[in-house]
Motif scaffolding. Structure first.
Motif, mmCIF file in Angstrom:
data_model
loop_
_atom_site.group_PDB
_atom_site.id
_atom_site.type_symbol
_atom_site.label_atom_id
_atom_site.label_comp_id
_atom_site.label_asym_id
_atom_site.label_seq_id
_atom_site.Cartn_x
_atom_site.Cartn_y
_atom_site.Cartn_z
ATOM 1 N N LEU A 58 0.816 -1.211 0.000
ATOM 2 C CA LEU A 58 0.000 0.000 0.000
ATOM 3 C C LEU A 58 0.853 1.267 0.000
ATOM 4 O O LEU A 58 0.590 2.210 -0.741
ATOM 5 C CB LEU A 58 -0.929 -0.005 1.220
ATOM 6 C CG LEU A 58 -1.986 -1.111 1.251
ATOM 7 C CD1 LEU A 58 -2.709 -1.097 2.586
ATOM 8 C CD2 LEU A 58 -2.983 -0.949 0.108
ATOM 9 N N GLU A 59 1.893 1.292 0.826
ATOM 10 C CA GLU A 59 2.727 2.493 0.914
ATOM 11 C C GLU A 59 3.469 2.747 -0.394
ATOM 12 O O GLU A 59 3.605 3.899 -0.831
ATOM 13 C CB GLU A 59 3.722 2.377 2.063
ATOM 14 C CG GLU A 59 4.501 3.652 2.306
ATOM 15 C CD GLU A 59 5.225 3.661 3.632
ATOM 16 O OE1 GLU A 59 5.913 4.654 3.913
ATOM 17 O OE2 GLU A 59 5.114 2.669 4.386
ATOM 18 N N GLN A 60 3.929 1.694 -1.033
ATOM 19 C CA GLN A 60 4.590 1.856 -2.330
ATOM 20 C C GLN A 60 3.622 2.422 -3.365
ATOM 21 O O GLN A 60 4.010 3.236 -4.214
ATOM 22 C CB GLN A 60 5.141 0.507 -2.800
ATOM 23 C CG GLN A 60 6.348 0.026 -2.028
ATOM 24 C CD GLN A 60 6.724 -1.416 -2.364
ATOM 25 O OE1 GLN A 60 5.869 -2.213 -2.769
ATOM 26 N NE2 GLN A 60 7.987 -1.755 -2.184
ATOM 27 N N SER A 61 2.374 2.006 -3.280
ATOM 28 C CA SER A 61 1.362 2.522 -4.208
ATOM 29 C C SER A 61 1.121 4.008 -3.964
ATOM 30 O O SER A 61 0.996 4.798 -4.911
ATOM 31 C CB SER A 61 0.060 1.746 -4.047
ATOM 32 O OG SER A 61 0.248 0.382 -4.357
ATOM 33 N N ALA A 62 1.054 4.416 -2.687
ATOM 34 C CA ALA A 62 0.889 5.836 -2.366
ATOM 35 C C ALA A 62 2.089 6.640 -2.850
ATOM 36 O O ALA A 62 1.935 7.730 -3.423
ATOM 37 C CB ALA A 62 0.697 6.010 -0.862
ATOM 38 N N ASP A 63 3.284 6.116 -2.645
ATOM 39 C CA ASP A 63 4.494 6.808 -3.112
ATOM 40 C C ASP A 63 4.490 6.959 -4.631
ATOM 41 O O ASP A 63 4.924 7.978 -5.170
ATOM 42 C CB ASP A 63 5.748 6.045 -2.680
ATOM 43 C CG ASP A 63 6.029 6.165 -1.190
ATOM 44 O OD1 ASP A 63 5.553 7.145 -0.583
ATOM 45 O OD2 ASP A 63 6.724 5.297 -0.642
ATOM 46 N N SER A 64 3.989 5.942 -5.318
ATOM 47 C CA SER A 64 3.923 5.990 -6.777
ATOM 48 C C SER A 64 3.003 7.110 -7.248
ATOM 49 O O SER A 64 3.287 7.800 -8.233
ATOM 50 C CB SER A 64 3.435 4.640 -7.317
ATOM 51 O OG SER A 64 3.306 4.668 -8.717
ATOM 52 N N ILE A 65 1.905 7.314 -6.542
ATOM 53 C CA ILE A 65 0.981 8.407 -6.869
ATOM 54 C C ILE A 65 1.658 9.755 -6.655
ATOM 55 O O ILE A 65 1.615 10.639 -7.508
ATOM 56 C CB ILE A 65 -0.297 8.312 -6.007
ATOM 57 C CG1 ILE A 65 -1.067 7.035 -6.326
ATOM 58 C CG2 ILE A 65 -1.185 9.544 -6.218
ATOM 59 C CD1 ILE A 65 -2.161 6.714 -5.318
ATOM 60 N N LEU A 66 2.326 9.901 -5.520
ATOM 61 C CA LEU A 66 2.939 11.179 -5.161
ATOM 62 C C LEU A 66 4.099 11.546 -6.069
ATOM 63 O O LEU A 66 4.376 12.728 -6.302
ATOM 64 C CB LEU A 66 3.390 11.146 -3.694
ATOM 65 C CG LEU A 66 2.268 10.941 -2.669
ATOM 66 C CD1 LEU A 66 2.837 10.767 -1.270
ATOM 67 C CD2 LEU A 66 1.288 12.113 -2.707
ATOM 68 N N LYS A 67 4.779 10.540 -6.611
ATOM 69 C CA LYS A 67 5.906 10.807 -7.512
ATOM 70 C C LYS A 67 5.456 11.466 -8.808
ATOM 71 O O LYS A 67 6.270 12.054 -9.528
ATOM 72 C CB LYS A 67 6.648 9.506 -7.815
ATOM 73 C CG LYS A 67 7.528 9.014 -6.678
ATOM 74 C CD LYS A 67 8.202 7.693 -7.036
ATOM 75 C CE LYS A 67 9.041 7.176 -5.867
ATOM 76 N NZ LYS A 67 9.643 5.852 -6.169
ATOM 77 N N ASN A 68 4.169 11.385 -9.109
ATOM 78 C CA ASN A 68 3.651 12.048 -10.310
ATOM 79 C C ASN A 68 3.598 13.561 -10.157
ATOM 80 O O ASN A 68 3.464 14.291 -11.137
ATOM 81 C CB ASN A 68 2.238 11.540 -10.628
ATOM 82 C CG ASN A 68 2.229 10.085 -11.054
ATOM 83 O OD1 ASN A 68 3.142 9.637 -11.738
ATOM 84 N ND2 ASN A 68 1.206 9.356 -10.656
#
Length: 245
Positions: A58-68
């Motif tokens: 889940l945290e990796q998915s959130a980080d992936s969103i924020l990197k955009n």
């Protein structure tokens, strides 16, 4: 890496940003036009989010969103709440959108939220992203308006017991900037003299040698910064650190 999606599990991010006048939330444009009178045209907004890949947590998915949005590491995100009601997709637009993405209409969404100075994120070249004042939201898909409301209520509660307010102001700030941030975020009016007295008394609000010239003052204003080390030491000693307010 396994890029297959878990079709009934997604992550969404409520991103709060403070400007001179408003507490804002960042929204993502949602558009779909099948050019068929039997289907509605979708042209509204939703929270930034994505379905979780099978090889990601889940945290990796959130980080992936924020990197955009920014290259800076955003470590102050909080896992807030999980939404899984069977009524989350209850409009024709929502159902059409989920079908167009090839995902399940019954979906669990884990929500993260974070607060930051609005200039941290540069969206000038991103037409599908826009900041909206928290009290002037546009038409929003799914149950995302309720999610924003819930996250905002939690943010206001956390401001009273945690140093989350210092995520909304620049690293170096004047006491006036800090007071205005509190007033905007909590939708309140504070007594200037009383607020300054309380703020100066807090060991974790550290005075600096630097000064800043502002439009509201003829003389340069003294700058301060928040010390997380001092705050944490006080928290351990006193169990809870009293709020500025």
């Amino acid at each position: 890496m396994d890029f297959r999606k878990i079709n009934n599990l997604s992550v969404a991010c409520v991103i709060f940003g403070l400007d001179a006048d408003n507490l804002n939330v960042l929204l993502n444009k949602r558009t779909l036009n099948l050019f068929d009178d039997n289907f509605p045209v979708i042209d509204d907004w939703m929270l930034p989010g994505q379905h979780v890949y099978k090889s990601s947590n889940l945290e990796q998915s959130a980080d992936s969103i924020l990197k955009n949005f920014t290259k800076e590491p955003l470590t102050n995100k909080k896992q807030f709440k999980t939404y899984g009601s069977n009524r989350r997709v209850n409009t024709e637009k929502d159902l059409l959108w989920t079908r167009s993405k090839g995902v399940e209409s019954r979906n669990l969404t884990v929500v993260y939220y974070l607060a930051l100075p609005i200039e941290t994120i540069n969206i000038e070249e991103k037409e599908d992203l826009k900041w909206f004042p928290i009290n002037k939201l546009p038409e929003i898909g799914f149950d995302h308006e309720s999610i924003i409301t819930d996250a905002y209520e939690d943010l206001k509660s956390k401001i009273m017991t945690e140093p989350i307010m210092f995520n909304l102001v620049p690293m170096k700030f004047t006491l006036n900037e800090l007071q205005i941030a509190y007033e905007i975020a909590l939708n309140i009016t504070l007594d200037n003299r009383n607020f300054r007295k309380k703020a100066i008394s807090k060991p974790y609000i550290v005075p600096l040698e630097d000064k800043k010239k502002t439009e509201m003052s003829k003389k340069p204003s003294k700058l301060y910064m928040f010390s997380s080390d001092i705050f944490e030491k006080l928290s351990v000693k006193d169990h809870i650190v009293s709020s500025i307010l």
